[in-house]
Design a protein around this motif. Structure first.
Motif: not given
Length: 376
Positions: A224-226, A238-250
Protein backbone atom coordinates in the motif's frame (compact mmCIF):
# COMPACT_ATOMS: atom_id res chain seq x y z
CA UNK A 1 -72.49 140.98 -44.74
CA UNK A 2 -72.86 138.50 -41.96
CA UNK A 3 -74.56 136.01 -44.23
CA UNK A 4 -71.73 136.00 -46.68
CA UNK A 5 -69.26 135.29 -43.89
CA UNK A 6 -71.26 132.32 -42.78
CA UNK A 7 -71.31 130.78 -46.24
CA UNK A 8 -67.65 131.16 -46.68
CA UNK A 9 -67.07 129.62 -43.30
CA UNK A 10 -69.32 126.71 -44.14
CA UNK A 11 -67.62 126.05 -47.42
CA UNK A 12 -64.33 126.30 -45.71
CA UNK A 13 -65.37 123.64 -43.24
CA UNK A 14 -66.30 121.27 -46.04
CA UNK A 15 -62.89 121.73 -47.61
CA UNK A 16 -61.16 120.86 -44.33
CA UNK A 17 -63.08 117.66 -43.96
CA UNK A 18 -62.34 116.65 -47.52
CA UNK A 19 -58.82 117.88 -48.01
CA UNK A 20 -57.53 117.68 -44.52
CA UNK A 21 -56.09 121.19 -44.66
CA UNK A 22 -57.41 123.58 -41.94
CA UNK A 23 -59.19 126.32 -43.16
CA UNK A 24 -58.43 128.73 -40.35
CA UNK A 25 -54.81 129.70 -40.24
CA UNK A 26 -52.84 129.08 -37.14
CA UNK A 27 -52.48 132.79 -36.40
CA UNK A 28 -56.36 133.54 -36.59
CA UNK A 29 -57.67 134.13 -33.07
CA UNK A 30 -60.17 131.52 -31.85
CA UNK A 31 -62.20 134.22 -30.13
CA UNK A 32 -63.15 135.81 -33.46
CA UNK A 33 -64.62 132.53 -34.67
CA UNK A 34 -66.58 131.99 -31.51
CA UNK A 35 -67.94 135.55 -31.66
CA UNK A 36 -69.13 135.19 -35.25
CA UNK A 37 -71.07 131.94 -34.74
CA UNK A 38 -74.10 133.49 -32.89
CA UNK A 39 -74.72 136.01 -35.73
CA UNK A 40 -75.46 133.31 -38.35
CA UNK A 41 -78.68 133.93 -40.31
CA UNK A 42 -81.28 131.21 -39.61
CA UNK A 43 -82.57 131.46 -43.17
CA UNK A 44 -79.49 129.83 -44.59
CA UNK A 45 -80.34 126.45 -46.19
CA UNK A 46 -79.87 123.21 -44.12
CA UNK A 47 -76.80 122.14 -45.99
CA UNK A 48 -75.09 125.26 -44.73
CA UNK A 49 -76.29 124.52 -41.25
CA UNK A 50 -74.96 121.12 -41.64
CA UNK A 51 -71.77 122.59 -42.79
CA UNK A 52 -71.71 124.78 -39.75
CA UNK A 53 -72.25 121.83 -37.53
CA UNK A 54 -69.51 119.94 -39.31
CA UNK A 55 -67.25 122.91 -38.98
CA UNK A 56 -68.07 123.22 -35.35
CA UNK A 57 -67.31 119.52 -34.89
CA UNK A 58 -64.07 119.79 -36.79
CA UNK A 59 -63.04 122.82 -34.87
CA UNK A 60 -63.80 121.10 -31.61
CA UNK A 61 -61.78 118.09 -32.67
CA UNK A 62 -58.97 120.35 -33.68
CA UNK A 63 -59.09 122.15 -30.38
CA UNK A 64 -59.10 118.84 -28.45
CA UNK A 65 -56.21 117.24 -30.34
CA UNK A 66 -53.43 118.94 -28.41
CA UNK A 67 -55.16 118.00 -25.21
CA UNK A 68 -55.31 114.37 -26.33
CA UNK A 69 -51.63 114.39 -27.17
CA UNK A 70 -50.91 115.94 -23.86
CA UNK A 71 -52.94 113.28 -22.14
CA UNK A 72 -51.03 110.55 -23.94
CA UNK A 73 -47.75 112.04 -22.85
CA UNK A 74 -49.02 112.33 -19.32
CA UNK A 75 -49.97 108.65 -19.29
CA UNK A 76 -46.53 107.66 -20.52
CA UNK A 77 -44.82 109.63 -17.79
CA UNK A 78 -47.02 108.32 -14.98
CA UNK A 79 -45.66 105.52 -12.85
CA UNK A 80 -46.95 101.92 -13.08
CA UNK A 81 -50.45 101.23 -11.76
CA UNK A 82 -49.13 98.21 -9.73
CA UNK A 83 -49.16 98.81 -6.00
CA UNK A 84 -45.83 99.66 -4.49
CA UNK A 85 -46.20 97.01 -1.82
CA UNK A 86 -46.34 94.30 -4.52
CA UNK A 87 -43.00 95.45 -5.89
CA UNK A 88 -41.51 95.27 -2.44
CA UNK A 89 -42.86 91.75 -1.97
CA UNK A 90 -41.26 90.66 -5.26
CA UNK A 91 -37.91 91.99 -4.18
CA UNK A 92 -38.22 90.26 -0.83
CA UNK A 93 -39.13 86.95 -2.52
CA UNK A 94 -36.07 87.27 -4.73
CA UNK A 95 -33.88 87.59 -1.66
CA UNK A 96 -35.45 84.52 -0.12
CA UNK A 97 -34.90 82.49 -3.29
CA UNK A 98 -31.14 83.07 -3.22
CA UNK A 99 -29.38 79.71 -2.39
CA UNK A 100 -27.76 79.55 0.97
CA UNK A 101 -24.02 78.74 1.15
CA UNK A 102 -23.62 74.96 1.54
CA UNK A 103 -20.86 73.61 3.84
CA UNK A 104 -17.62 72.75 2.03
CA UNK A 105 -17.03 68.96 1.44
CA UNK A 106 -14.35 67.40 3.62
CA UNK A 107 -11.49 65.25 2.19
CA UNK A 108 -12.19 61.49 2.35
CA UNK A 109 -10.82 59.24 5.08
CA UNK A 110 -9.03 56.11 3.77
CA UNK A 111 -8.22 53.20 6.11
CA UNK A 112 -6.56 49.81 5.35
CA UNK A 113 -7.88 47.01 7.59
CA UNK A 114 -6.28 43.95 5.96
CA UNK A 115 -3.51 42.91 5.78
CA UNK A 116 -1.76 44.48 8.74
CA UNK A 117 1.34 46.52 8.11
CA UNK A 118 4.40 44.24 8.07
CA UNK A 119 2.37 41.08 7.43
CA UNK A 120 4.07 38.02 5.88
CA UNK A 121 2.23 35.82 3.38
CA UNK A 122 3.17 32.85 1.19
CA UNK A 123 0.52 33.27 -1.51
CA UNK A 124 1.12 35.48 -4.54
CA UNK A 125 -2.54 36.59 -4.55
CA UNK A 126 -3.74 38.62 -1.56
CA UNK A 127 -6.96 40.48 -0.71
CA UNK A 128 -6.68 44.08 0.51
CA UNK A 129 -9.67 45.46 2.43
CA UNK A 130 -10.52 48.65 4.24
CA UNK A 131 -12.95 51.50 4.84
CA UNK A 132 -13.43 54.87 3.16
CA UNK A 133 -15.85 57.78 3.31
CA UNK A 134 -19.07 56.68 1.50
CA UNK A 135 -19.29 57.95 -2.06
CA UNK A 136 -15.51 57.82 -2.54
CA UNK A 137 -13.55 55.91 -5.21
CA UNK A 138 -10.48 53.90 -4.16
CA UNK A 139 -7.56 53.01 -6.46
CA UNK A 140 -4.39 50.93 -6.34
CA UNK A 141 -2.42 52.53 -9.12
CA UNK A 142 -4.72 52.43 -12.14
CA UNK A 143 -6.84 49.61 -10.71
CA UNK A 144 -10.08 50.59 -8.99
CA UNK A 145 -11.32 48.76 -5.91
CA UNK A 146 -14.89 47.63 -5.26
CA UNK A 147 -16.58 50.03 -2.82
CA UNK A 148 -19.94 49.35 -1.14
CA UNK A 149 -22.53 51.99 -0.29
CA UNK A 150 -21.38 52.07 3.33
CA UNK A 151 -17.73 52.67 2.34
CA UNK A 152 -16.24 49.17 2.66
CA UNK A 153 -13.68 48.59 -0.13
CA UNK A 154 -11.91 45.48 -1.42
CA UNK A 155 -9.36 44.64 -4.14
CA UNK A 156 -7.18 41.61 -5.01
CA UNK A 157 -3.53 42.21 -5.96
CA UNK A 158 -0.65 39.92 -6.96
CA UNK A 159 2.61 40.16 -5.02
CA UNK A 160 6.18 39.55 -6.11
CA UNK A 161 8.52 37.60 -3.80
CA UNK A 162 10.04 39.76 -1.06
CA UNK A 163 8.99 42.91 0.78
CA UNK A 164 6.90 45.52 -1.03
CA UNK A 165 4.62 48.47 -0.27
CA UNK A 166 1.05 48.58 -1.57
CA UNK A 167 -0.16 52.16 -2.07
CA UNK A 168 -3.80 53.24 -2.35
CA UNK A 169 -5.51 56.58 -2.93
CA UNK A 170 -9.10 57.80 -2.60
CA UNK A 171 -10.85 60.44 -4.69
CA UNK A 172 -14.06 62.34 -3.91
CA UNK A 173 -15.60 65.79 -4.38
CA UNK A 174 -14.01 66.77 -1.09
CA UNK A 175 -10.46 65.99 -2.13
CA UNK A 176 -7.80 63.27 -2.12
CA UNK A 177 -6.39 60.83 0.45
CA UNK A 178 -3.59 58.23 0.48
CA UNK A 179 -2.76 55.12 2.50
CA UNK A 180 -0.13 52.38 2.24
CA UNK A 181 0.81 49.06 3.82
CA UNK A 182 4.00 46.96 3.73
CA UNK A 183 3.66 43.24 2.98
CA UNK A 184 6.30 40.50 2.57
CA UNK A 185 5.71 37.47 0.38
CA UNK A 186 7.76 34.51 1.63
CA UNK A 187 8.73 31.88 -0.95
CA UNK A 188 9.99 28.44 0.20
CA UNK A 189 13.63 27.76 -0.66
CA UNK A 190 12.88 24.39 -2.23
CA UNK A 191 9.51 23.46 -3.73
CA UNK A 192 8.10 20.13 -2.72
CA UNK A 193 8.31 17.50 -5.44
CA UNK A 194 5.54 15.31 -4.10
CA UNK A 195 1.96 16.39 -3.46
CA UNK A 196 1.22 17.28 0.14
CA UNK A 197 -1.31 14.50 0.57
CA UNK A 198 1.32 11.84 -0.25
CA UNK A 199 3.56 12.97 2.61
CA UNK A 200 1.08 11.65 5.18
CA UNK A 201 1.03 8.14 3.70
CA UNK A 202 3.42 5.32 4.55
CA UNK A 203 4.76 2.82 2.06
CA UNK A 204 4.01 -0.77 3.02
CA UNK A 205 5.56 -3.48 0.80
CA UNK A 206 5.69 -7.28 0.88
CA UNK A 207 7.59 -9.97 -1.07
CA UNK A 208 5.94 -13.28 -2.06
CA UNK A 209 8.83 -15.71 -2.78
CA UNK A 210 12.34 -14.46 -2.17
CA UNK A 211 13.79 -17.16 -4.48
CA UNK A 212 12.79 -19.01 -7.63
CA UNK A 213 13.76 -22.15 -9.63
CA UNK A 214 11.83 -21.22 -12.77
CA UNK A 215 13.75 -20.91 -16.07
CA UNK A 216 13.04 -17.19 -15.89
CA UNK A 217 13.24 -16.38 -12.19
CA UNK A 218 10.70 -13.88 -10.86
CA UNK A 219 9.09 -12.57 -7.71
CA UNK A 220 5.88 -10.73 -6.76
CA UNK A 221 5.67 -7.57 -4.64
CA UNK A 222 2.53 -6.00 -3.21
CA UNK A 223 1.53 -3.41 -0.62
CA UNK A 224 0.00 0.00 0.00
CA UNK A 225 1.02 3.59 -0.70
CA UNK A 226 -0.71 6.88 -1.49
CA UNK A 227 -3.69 6.71 -3.88
CA UNK A 228 -2.56 6.65 -7.52
CA UNK A 229 1.09 6.96 -6.46
CA UNK A 230 3.94 5.73 -8.66
CA UNK A 231 5.62 2.47 -7.56
CA UNK A 232 9.04 1.20 -8.76
CA UNK A 233 10.63 -2.20 -8.05
CA UNK A 234 14.31 -2.15 -9.02
CA UNK A 235 17.38 -4.41 -9.01
CA UNK A 236 20.48 -4.72 -11.14
CA UNK A 237 19.03 -7.87 -12.74
CA UNK A 238 15.47 -6.76 -13.42
CA UNK A 239 12.90 -4.04 -12.67
CA UNK A 240 9.20 -3.18 -13.05
CA UNK A 241 6.86 -0.25 -12.33
CA UNK A 242 3.18 0.48 -11.80
CA UNK A 243 0.70 2.91 -10.22
CA UNK A 244 -1.31 2.30 -7.08
CA UNK A 245 -5.09 2.17 -7.26
CA UNK A 246 -7.63 4.60 -5.86
CA UNK A 247 -7.14 3.07 -2.40
CA UNK A 248 -3.33 3.07 -2.67
CA UNK A 249 -3.01 -0.71 -3.19
CA UNK A 250 -0.50 -2.17 -5.66
CA UNK A 251 0.84 -5.55 -6.84
CA UNK A 252 3.30 -6.38 -9.61
CA UNK A 253 5.53 -9.16 -10.88
CA UNK A 254 9.23 -8.63 -11.54
CA UNK A 255 11.35 -10.93 -13.73
CA UNK A 256 15.09 -11.38 -13.13
CA UNK A 257 16.28 -13.10 -16.34
CA UNK A 258 19.94 -12.28 -15.74
CA UNK A 259 20.04 -13.10 -12.05
CA UNK A 260 23.14 -15.13 -11.06
CA UNK A 261 22.52 -18.66 -9.91
CA UNK A 262 22.40 -19.03 -6.16
CA UNK A 263 23.57 -15.49 -5.47
CA UNK A 264 21.40 -13.23 -3.32
CA UNK A 265 20.97 -9.67 -4.55
CA UNK A 266 19.09 -6.62 -3.35
CA UNK A 267 15.66 -5.54 -4.60
CA UNK A 268 14.22 -2.07 -3.81
CA UNK A 269 10.55 -1.07 -3.71
CA UNK A 270 10.19 2.73 -3.96
CA UNK A 271 7.14 5.05 -3.74
CA UNK A 272 6.37 8.55 -2.37
CA UNK A 273 10.08 9.02 -1.55
CA UNK A 274 10.12 5.97 0.69
CA UNK A 275 12.11 2.76 0.05
CA UNK A 276 11.75 -0.81 1.28
CA UNK A 277 14.57 -3.38 0.74
CA UNK A 278 14.34 -7.11 -0.06
CA UNK A 279 16.64 -9.93 -1.28
CA UNK A 280 16.18 -12.49 -4.03
CA UNK A 281 18.07 -15.66 -5.05
CA UNK A 282 17.71 -17.38 -8.41
CA UNK A 283 18.05 -21.16 -8.77
CA UNK A 284 17.02 -21.29 -12.37
CA UNK A 285 18.15 -24.52 -14.15
CA UNK A 286 21.01 -24.28 -16.64
CA UNK A 287 22.78 -21.70 -14.56
CA UNK A 288 24.51 -23.92 -11.99
CA UNK A 289 28.07 -22.98 -11.18
CA UNK A 290 30.84 -25.52 -11.52
CA UNK A 291 34.62 -25.12 -11.41
CA UNK A 292 37.69 -27.36 -11.95
CA UNK A 293 41.42 -27.09 -11.27
CA UNK A 294 44.14 -28.35 -13.68
CA UNK A 295 47.33 -28.72 -11.56
CA UNK A 296 46.98 -28.19 -7.85
CA UNK A 297 50.77 -28.04 -7.44
CA UNK A 298 53.89 -27.44 -9.49
CA UNK A 299 57.38 -26.16 -9.73
CA UNK A 300 55.91 -23.26 -11.59
CA UNK A 301 53.63 -21.13 -9.38
CA UNK A 302 50.79 -21.29 -11.86
CA UNK A 303 47.43 -23.08 -12.20
CA UNK A 304 44.40 -23.16 -14.54
CA UNK A 305 40.72 -23.12 -13.57
CA UNK A 306 37.74 -23.77 -15.83
CA UNK A 307 34.04 -24.53 -15.53
CA UNK A 308 30.50 -23.34 -16.22
CA UNK A 309 28.31 -20.60 -14.86
CA UNK A 310 25.65 -18.28 -16.17
CA UNK A 311 26.15 -16.74 -19.61
CA UNK A 312 28.34 -13.68 -19.29
CA UNK A 313 28.70 -14.13 -15.55
CA UNK A 314 31.69 -12.76 -13.72
CA UNK A 315 34.22 -15.34 -12.44
CA UNK A 316 36.83 -14.58 -9.78
CA UNK A 317 39.77 -16.79 -8.73
CA UNK A 318 41.32 -15.50 -5.51
CA UNK A 319 44.10 -16.37 -3.07
CA UNK A 320 46.35 -14.48 -0.75
CA UNK A 321 49.26 -15.02 -3.15
CA UNK A 322 47.59 -14.27 -6.44
CA UNK A 323 44.23 -13.71 -8.16
CA UNK A 324 42.57 -13.37 -11.59
CA UNK A 325 39.11 -12.73 -13.03
CA UNK A 326 37.11 -13.16 -16.25
CA UNK A 327 33.57 -13.47 -17.68
CA UNK A 328 31.88 -16.59 -18.98
CA UNK A 329 31.03 -16.77 -22.66
CA UNK A 330 27.53 -16.92 -24.16
CA UNK A 331 27.28 -20.61 -23.21
CA UNK A 332 28.35 -19.91 -19.64
CA UNK A 333 31.81 -21.49 -20.03
CA UNK A 334 34.98 -20.00 -18.62
CA UNK A 335 38.71 -20.78 -18.28
CA UNK A 336 41.56 -18.71 -16.86
CA UNK A 337 45.12 -19.11 -15.58
CA UNK A 338 46.30 -17.73 -12.26
CA UNK A 339 49.88 -17.06 -11.15
CA UNK A 340 51.05 -17.19 -7.56
CA UNK A 341 54.45 -15.46 -7.67
CA UNK A 342 54.60 -14.84 -3.94
CA UNK A 343 53.60 -18.36 -2.89
CA UNK A 344 56.02 -19.85 -0.32
CA UNK A 345 57.91 -22.95 -1.25
CA UNK A 346 56.15 -26.18 -0.31
CA UNK A 347 53.26 -24.48 1.50
CA UNK A 348 49.72 -25.46 0.55
CA UNK A 349 47.22 -22.58 0.51
CA UNK A 350 43.55 -22.11 -0.37
CA UNK A 351 42.28 -20.86 -3.72
CA UNK A 352 38.66 -19.71 -4.10
CA UNK A 353 36.67 -19.67 -7.36
CA UNK A 354 33.53 -17.50 -7.14
CA UNK A 355 30.64 -16.84 -9.55
CA UNK A 356 26.90 -16.18 -9.27
CA UNK A 357 27.27 -15.84 -5.52
CA UNK A 358 28.67 -19.30 -5.16
CA UNK A 359 32.14 -20.35 -4.05
CA UNK A 360 34.19 -23.46 -4.76
CA UNK A 361 37.43 -24.06 -2.84
CA UNK A 362 40.71 -25.54 -4.10
CA UNK A 363 44.29 -25.88 -2.87
CA UNK A 364 47.63 -25.20 -4.49
CA UNK A 365 51.22 -25.95 -3.48
CA UNK A 366 54.15 -24.19 -5.07
CA UNK A 367 57.57 -25.79 -5.40
CA UNK A 368 59.18 -22.92 -7.13
CA UNK A 369 62.24 -21.22 -5.73
CA UNK A 370 63.34 -23.84 -3.20
CA UNK A 371 65.34 -22.55 -0.24
CA UNK A 372 69.13 -22.89 -0.31
CA UNK A 373 70.43 -26.28 0.72
CA UNK A 374 67.20 -28.15 0.13
CA UNK A 375 64.29 -28.84 -2.14
CA UNK A 376 63.47 -31.48 -4.72
Amino acid sequence: MLTSFALVLGLGSLAFAAGGVPFIEKDAPDAAVEAALPDLDPTVPDRVEGAEKQETKDEAAKDEKPAAEGTKADVKDEPSDEPKDEVVEKDEATDEEKPKDEPKAEPPELVILHPEDGAKVDDEKIVFEGEVTPGTRVFAGKWEADVTDDGAWRIVLFLEPGTQTAKFHAESDGGYAEAKVTVTRVVPDEPKDEPKDEAVHELVAHQVYGSCEEPVPYDVFWGETAPNAYVLVWSEYGSAETYAGENGEFELRVDFPNAPYGQAFQVKVKSIDQIRYFEFVSYAPGHEFSAHQVHGAGEEPFDVFWGETGPGEHVLVWSEYGSAETHANAEGQFELGVEFPEAPYGVTFAVKVKSMGQKIWFEFTSYANPPEGGGA
